[in-house]
Design a protein around this motif. Structure first.
Motif, mmCIF file in Angstrom:
data_model
loop_
_atom_site.group_PDB
_atom_site.id
_atom_site.type_symbol
_atom_site.label_atom_id
_atom_site.label_comp_id
_atom_site.label_asym_id
_atom_site.label_seq_id
_atom_site.Cartn_x
_atom_site.Cartn_y
_atom_site.Cartn_z
ATOM 1 N N LYS A 12 0.850 -1.190 0.000
ATOM 2 C CA LYS A 12 0.000 0.000 0.000
ATOM 3 C C LYS A 12 0.881 1.233 0.000
ATOM 4 O O LYS A 12 1.917 1.269 0.678
ATOM 5 N N LYS A 13 0.472 2.215 -0.778
ATOM 6 C CA LYS A 13 1.189 3.481 -0.773
ATOM 7 C C LYS A 13 0.133 4.571 -0.699
ATOM 8 O O LYS A 13 -0.676 4.706 -1.610
ATOM 9 N N GLU A 14 0.129 5.295 0.404
ATOM 10 C CA GLU A 14 -0.928 6.264 0.693
ATOM 11 C C GLU A 14 -2.282 5.577 0.548
ATOM 12 O O GLU A 14 -2.508 4.568 1.175
ATOM 13 N N ASP A 15 -3.147 6.058 -0.350
ATOM 14 C CA ASP A 15 -4.440 5.387 -0.490
ATOM 15 C C ASP A 15 -4.476 4.440 -1.691
ATOM 16 O O ASP A 15 -5.527 4.006 -2.115
ATOM 17 N N LYS A 16 -3.294 4.122 -2.215
ATOM 18 C CA LYS A 16 -3.240 3.242 -3.382
ATOM 19 C C LYS A 16 -2.807 1.835 -3.007
ATOM 20 O O LYS A 16 -2.042 1.641 -2.066
ATOM 21 N N LEU A 17 -3.295 0.873 -3.781
ATOM 22 C CA LEU A 17 -2.887 -0.516 -3.617
ATOM 23 C C LEU A 17 -2.002 -0.853 -4.811
ATOM 24 O O LEU A 17 -2.416 -0.690 -5.961
ATOM 25 N N LEU A 18 -0.782 -1.286 -4.557
ATOM 26 C CA LEU A 18 0.145 -1.574 -5.646
ATOM 27 C C LEU A 18 0.289 -3.076 -5.840
ATOM 28 O O LEU A 18 0.379 -3.827 -4.882
ATOM 29 N N MET A 19 0.312 -3.477 -7.112
ATOM 30 C CA MET A 19 0.537 -4.878 -7.421
ATOM 31 C C MET A 19 1.613 -4.974 -8.489
ATOM 32 O O MET A 19 1.526 -4.307 -9.514
ATOM 33 N N VAL A 20 2.622 -5.784 -8.228
ATOM 34 C CA VAL A 20 3.704 -5.984 -9.187
ATOM 35 C C VAL A 20 3.908 -7.478 -9.341
ATOM 36 O O VAL A 20 3.973 -8.206 -8.356
ATOM 37 N N THR A 21 3.970 -7.927 -10.579
ATOM 38 C CA THR A 21 4.209 -9.352 -10.805
ATOM 39 C C THR A 21 4.769 -9.564 -12.206
ATOM 40 O O THR A 21 4.783 -8.650 -13.023
ATOM 41 N N SER A 22 5.232 -10.765 -12.452
ATOM 42 C CA SER A 22 5.669 -11.109 -13.804
ATOM 43 C C SER A 22 5.516 -12.609 -14.000
ATOM 44 O O SER A 22 5.474 -13.370 -13.034
ATOM 45 N N PHE A 23 5.374 -13.002 -15.245
ATOM 46 C CA PHE A 23 5.285 -14.427 -15.570
ATOM 47 C C PHE A 23 5.715 -14.624 -17.021
ATOM 48 O O PHE A 23 5.831 -13.656 -17.774
ATOM 49 N N GLY A 24 5.966 -15.871 -17.365
ATOM 50 C CA GLY A 24 6.412 -16.158 -18.721
ATOM 51 C C GLY A 24 5.378 -16.923 -19.515
ATOM 52 O O GLY A 24 4.668 -17.763 -18.970
#
Lengths: 63, 181
Positions: free
Chosen positions: B135-147
């Motif tokens: 979470k960053k301030e009021d944001k929800l962050l999603m980071v991912t990767s796949f092949g």
């Protein structure tokens, strides 16, 4: 041309009449929006977003 | 008895009241570069994604045409020869995040299992990967990767260019969700 109303402004673009989202090429263009003025916007239609039920445009510029 | 009914009512109304977070300008990138050749990579900055924070379900959609390449000719080939973006304009993902609990996500990164179906060119493929949430301030962050592999989606790479395109294409996502009103 039918005039649309700017309903929301976020950090990357503007929403027209709650159904057309225009993603701006340069976010600095947001400064060109004033509550009383009319603007003319040009962009590329990329498609209809059925998740959010809105038409999406990208690379928009405000003239 | 009344109390129990009230609690039950509250529980039900809580669970049916789905809170959603969304983005319209998510960043989706793919890399299919082979060393020593021209980089084959592109970015899509207008990916839509919605996440239901009560159930951990996630849906996303992008327009293939909105992938930006550094080389315009490569973009044309990508759209016309490989992705058929006029016939298949969208790529979608529908899935869920295991053990997703919105209140447990903080500013420190948390890895959760993301599972779902990726649809490209009308072909479905199951995807399973670890995604990082924070979470960053009021944001929800999603980071991912796949092949993924081009043949998973019936994409034929002509022999003449096959050495310049990686066998496994790496797709990475970085989405900043905001609360849906």
């Amino acid at each position: 041309m039918y005039p649309e109303t700017v309903t929301t402004i976020d950090d990357k673009g503007i929403m027209l009449s709650s159904k057309i989202y225009c993603q701006l090429k340069q976010v600095t263009d947001l400064q060109k929006i004033n509550p009383s003025n009319n603007i003319s916007i040009k962009g590329r239609i990329i498609g209809y977003d059925d998740l959010l039920e809105e038409l999406k445009l990208d690379q928009c510029i405000i003239q | 008895m009344k109390k129990i009914a009230l609690i039950l009512f509250l529980l039900i109304s809580f669970s049916t009241f789905a809170q959603k977070y969304f983005t319209k300008t998510g960043n989706t990138q793919f890399k299919a570069s082979v060393e020593a050749f021209e980089p084959v990579e592109a970015t899509n900055n207008s990916t839509t994604a919605i996440i239901n924070i009560n159930s951990g379900e996630i849906a996303s959609l992008l327009f293939v045409k909105a992938f930006n390449f550094r080389v315009a000719l490569m973009q044309e080939h990508f759209n016309e020869n490989y992705m058929d973006s006029s016939t298949f304009p969208k790529a979608t993902f529908k899935g869920s995040i295991s053990d997703f609990n919105f209140s447990n996500i903080s500013s420190t990164e948390k890895k959760l299992l993301l599972k779902g179906i990726l649809t490209v060119r009308g072909v479905e493929k199951e995807i399973e990967t670890l995604a990082t949430f924070s979470k960053k301030e009021d944001k929800l962050l999603m980071v991912t990767s796949f092949g993924v592999k081009p043949e998973d989606f019936n994409i034929k790479i002509p022999k003449i260019v096959s050495s310049k395109i990686a066998g496994t294409i790496n797709i990475s996502l970085a989405y900043e969700f905001i609360k849906k009103k």
